[in-house]
Design a protein around this motif. Structure first.
Motif, PDB file in Angstrom:
ATOM      1  N   ASN A  22      46.340 -17.985  40.747  1.00  0.00           N
ATOM      2  CA  ASN A  22      45.962 -19.347  40.379  1.00  0.00           C
ATOM      3  C   ASN A  22      45.077 -19.362  39.133  1.00  0.00           C
ATOM      4  O   ASN A  22      45.122 -20.286  38.337  1.00  0.00           O
ATOM      5  CB  ASN A  22      45.242 -20.021  41.540  1.00  0.00           C
ATOM      6  CG  ASN A  22      46.164 -20.279  42.718  1.00  0.00           C
ATOM      7  OD1 ASN A  22      47.256 -19.721  42.784  1.00  0.00           O
ATOM      8  ND2 ASN A  22      45.742 -21.102  43.633  1.00  0.00           N
ATOM      9  N   HIS A  23      44.246 -18.322  38.969  1.00  0.00           N
ATOM     10  CA  HIS A  23      43.413 -18.217  37.783  1.00  0.00           C
ATOM     11  C   HIS A  23      44.233 -17.824  36.558  1.00  0.00           C
ATOM     12  O   HIS A  23      44.119 -18.403  35.489  1.00  0.00           O
ATOM     13  CB  HIS A  23      42.323 -17.158  37.989  1.00  0.00           C
ATOM     14  CG  HIS A  23      41.161 -17.628  38.794  1.00  0.00           C
ATOM     15  ND1 HIS A  23      41.273 -17.985  40.114  1.00  0.00           N
ATOM     16  CD2 HIS A  23      39.859 -17.783  38.467  1.00  0.00           C
ATOM     17  CE1 HIS A  23      40.076 -18.345  40.561  1.00  0.00           C
ATOM     18  NE2 HIS A  23      39.206 -18.238  39.581  1.00  0.00           N
ATOM     19  N   ILE A  42      46.563 -31.320  39.718  1.00  0.00           N
ATOM     20  CA  ILE A  42      46.229 -30.522  40.906  1.00  0.00           C
ATOM     21  C   ILE A  42      46.051 -31.432  42.114  1.00  0.00           C
ATOM     22  O   ILE A  42      46.558 -31.148  43.211  1.00  0.00           O
ATOM     23  CB  ILE A  42      44.954 -29.696  40.651  1.00  0.00           C
ATOM     24  CG1 ILE A  42      45.188 -28.711  39.500  1.00  0.00           C
ATOM     25  CG2 ILE A  42      44.529 -28.944  41.917  1.00  0.00           C
ATOM     26  CD1 ILE A  42      43.934 -27.983  39.052  1.00  0.00           C
ATOM     27  N   LEU A  43      45.360 -32.545  41.925  1.00  0.00           N
ATOM     28  CA  LEU A  43      45.164 -33.490  43.025  1.00  0.00           C
ATOM     29  C   LEU A  43      46.489 -34.125  43.451  1.00  0.00           C
ATOM     30  O   LEU A  43      46.714 -34.377  44.645  1.00  0.00           O
ATOM     31  CB  LEU A  43      44.181 -34.588  42.608  1.00  0.00           C
ATOM     32  CG  LEU A  43      42.756 -34.124  42.254  1.00  0.00           C
ATOM     33  CD1 LEU A  43      41.898 -35.304  41.828  1.00  0.00           C
ATOM     34  CD2 LEU A  43      42.118 -33.390  43.420  1.00  0.00           C
ATOM     35  N   PRO A  48      51.779 -33.169  48.719  1.00  0.00           N
ATOM     36  CA  PRO A  48      53.044 -32.511  49.034  1.00  0.00           C
ATOM     37  C   PRO A  48      52.861 -31.087  49.569  1.00  0.00           C
ATOM     38  O   PRO A  48      53.630 -30.639  50.422  1.00  0.00           O
ATOM     39  CB  PRO A  48      53.792 -32.503  47.693  1.00  0.00           C
ATOM     40  CG  PRO A  48      53.177 -33.592  46.901  1.00  0.00           C
ATOM     41  CD  PRO A  48      51.752 -33.641  47.313  1.00  0.00           C
ATOM     42  N   LEU A  49      51.846 -30.396  49.068  1.00  0.00           N
ATOM     43  CA  LEU A  49      51.588 -29.041  49.559  1.00  0.00           C
ATOM     44  C   LEU A  49      51.118 -29.062  51.012  1.00  0.00           C
ATOM     45  O   LEU A  49      51.424 -28.138  51.780  1.00  0.00           O
ATOM     46  CB  LEU A  49      50.544 -28.348  48.679  1.00  0.00           C
ATOM     47  CG  LEU A  49      51.052 -27.810  47.342  1.00  0.00           C
ATOM     48  CD1 LEU A  49      49.892 -27.358  46.464  1.00  0.00           C
ATOM     49  CD2 LEU A  49      52.042 -26.664  47.548  1.00  0.00           C
ATOM     50  N   VAL A  50      50.378 -30.099  51.408  1.00  0.00           N
ATOM     51  CA  VAL A  50      49.968 -30.231  52.811  1.00  0.00           C
ATOM     52  C   VAL A  50      51.199 -30.402  53.696  1.00  0.00           C
ATOM     53  O   VAL A  50      51.304 -29.779  54.771  1.00  0.00           O
ATOM     54  CB  VAL A  50      48.996 -31.411  52.981  1.00  0.00           C
ATOM     55  CG1 VAL A  50      48.734 -31.695  54.466  1.00  0.00           C
ATOM     56  CG2 VAL A  50      47.679 -31.127  52.274  1.00  0.00           C
ATOM     57  N   LEU A  51      52.145 -31.237  53.255  1.00  0.00           N
ATOM     58  CA  LEU A  51      53.391 -31.424  54.010  1.00  0.00           C
ATOM     59  C   LEU A  51      54.167 -30.119  54.074  1.00  0.00           C
ATOM     60  O   LEU A  51      54.690 -29.733  55.137  1.00  0.00           O
ATOM     61  CB  LEU A  51      54.229 -32.526  53.357  1.00  0.00           C
ATOM     62  CG  LEU A  51      55.600 -32.797  53.992  1.00  0.00           C
ATOM     63  CD1 LEU A  51      55.448 -33.228  55.441  1.00  0.00           C
ATOM     64  CD2 LEU A  51      56.357 -33.852  53.192  1.00  0.00           C
ATOM     65  N   LEU A 221      43.060 -22.285  48.195  1.00  0.00           N
ATOM     66  CA  LEU A 221      43.823 -21.811  47.038  1.00  0.00           C
ATOM     67  C   LEU A 221      43.946 -22.906  45.978  1.00  0.00           C
ATOM     68  O   LEU A 221      43.818 -22.636  44.783  1.00  0.00           O
ATOM     69  CB  LEU A 221      45.213 -21.342  47.483  1.00  0.00           C
ATOM     70  CG  LEU A 221      45.250 -20.063  48.319  1.00  0.00           C
ATOM     71  CD1 LEU A 221      46.671 -19.764  48.774  1.00  0.00           C
ATOM     72  CD2 LEU A 221      44.686 -18.888  47.542  1.00  0.00           C
ATOM     73  N   VAL A 222      44.177 -24.139  46.417  1.00  0.00           N
ATOM     74  CA  VAL A 222      44.227 -25.255  45.467  1.00  0.00           C
ATOM     75  C   VAL A 222      42.846 -25.465  44.840  1.00  0.00           C
ATOM     76  O   VAL A 222      42.724 -25.724  43.632  1.00  0.00           O
ATOM     77  CB  VAL A 222      44.715 -26.544  46.162  1.00  0.00           C
ATOM     78  CG1 VAL A 222      44.577 -27.741  45.238  1.00  0.00           C
ATOM     79  CG2 VAL A 222      46.174 -26.389  46.598  1.00  0.00           C
TER      80      VAL A 222
END
Length: 369
Positions: A22-23, A42-43, A48-51, A221-222
């Motif tokens: 990620n970095h 990112i926000l 969608p990443l939670v889903l 990670l996000v």
């Protein structure tokens, strides 16, 4: 007796191994596409990443403590199982190749400009191979040892550069346009689906993962993308940050300790080496698990071949401009599609009954007739 690991131990490894990507990978391309709105992208990617994470949890719940190969064999047969596992192995091989390339280039640019790149790359993959050779236990314990130091250094550089940051650089909001923000969100999504490795690792745990643990891992990670991204934008501005090769690590050049100590950016290489070593070792281990080889000798051979493939871009001295263009134009979009497709396939497989149960039920119905 086979060693099994706890959820906190797995979290330590995930945070160290995946946060480095990620970095290093996401932020330069994210700022290049989304500019000042990179942090907004990112926000936008997080819901969608939670889903996606919830669907991953349902798959892991169906798998329980059964190894991926065995679970797939029981659901869809050996041929389809091998095809899916090899697809994941190729994905992890590509991820390992990218981190070895970036790590070698970063080390050469900042600290070893006169050392041939092949020597740096081969030395690094050799260390990673030996870490992977001794198994997941070595990688996890190494992560537990290194993560606290890497985390402390990350907070140190963030706090030490506060006076050099201008948070007005984040305004105006949505200045780049919605299409740029969406492209940035795709980059974040495509770079965050490495949690797929949990389907290969869960059977090594004492208890199956719950949704809270997986969601916490994705959130952290996000967050590890959000922090350095905001730091890069506020320290350098969107134009300069978008042109830097390693903007997250360039912040170390702004750090000074008192009046006489100003060059502490060597600590950035410690951070990168820690994450890159454990991550590459983990990729090698996952590949050896996915290719379906049981013989220890052939597993070691598979790791050696994979390590050489990972070092090949550095050995071939490929143009960095070409590599970055390929990553920016193709890798994240492909990774985005791949992550959704694989998760969809695994979810469908998780809904299928065991093949043996289908045969037994069919035989019972015929016998009843």
């Amino acid at each position: 007796m086979e060693t099994r690991f706890s959820r906190p131990q797995l979290m330590f490894m995930l945070l160290l191994c995946l946060s480095i990507s990620n970095h290093v990978f996401i932020i330069p391309h994210l700022i290049k596409d989304a500019g000042r709105d990179a942090w907004i992208s990112i926000l936008m990617a997080y819901p969608p990443l939670v889903l996606w994470t919830f669907v991953l949890f349902l798959i892991l719940k169906s798998m329980g403590t059964v190894p991926l190969n065995q679970w797939l064999n029981g659901k869809i047969g050996r041929t389809a199982s091998a095809a899916l596992c090899w697809g994941l192995a190729v994905y992890f091989l590509l991820l390992g190749t990218l981190i070895v390339y970036d790590m070698s280039l970063n080390t050469k640019i900042f600290f070893l400009p006169k050392t041939p790149n092949p020597i740096i790359a081969l030395s690094f993959v050799t260390l990673s191979y030996f870490a992977a050779r001794f198994g997941l236990k070595t990688i996890i314990y190494l992560s537990i040892l290194l993560l606290p130091a890497v985390s402390i250094l990350g907070h140190f550089v963030s706090i030490s550069t506060i006076d050099s940051k201008d948070y007005s650089m984040l305004k105006p909001f949505f200045s780049e346009g919605m299409s740029a923000d969406l492209r940035g969100a795709i980059i974040v999504f495509g770079g965050s689906i490495e949690l797929l490795l949990l389907v290969v690792l869960q059977h090594q745990l004492k208890k199956p993962l719950n949704f809270g643990t997986i969601l916490l891992a994705m959130t952290l990670l996000v967050g590890l993308t959000f922090g350095p991204c905001v730091g890069s934008l506020t320290a350098f501005g969107p134009n300069i940050a978008g042109s830097l090769r390693f903007p997250a690590f360039e912040q170390w050049r702004l750090v000074s300790l008192g009046e006489y100590i100003s060059h502490v950016d060597f600590l950035a290489v410690f951070q990168m080496m820690s994450g890159s070593l454990t991550r590459t070792a983990l990729q090698l281990y996952l590949i050896s698990e996915l290719v379906g080889i049981r013989s220890p000798v052939w597993k070691q051979s598979a790791m050696i071949v994979a390590a050489l493939v990972m070092a090949s871009p550095s050995l071939l001295k490929l143009s960095d401009l070409w590599v970055q263009r390929m990553i920016h134009d193709h890798f994240y979009a492909t990774s985005f599609i791949f992550g959704i497709a694989v998760l969809f396939i695994l979810f469908v497989v998780s809904r299928l009954p065991e093949r043996g149960k289908v045969r037994r039920n069919g035989n019972n119905r015929r016998n009843a007739v």
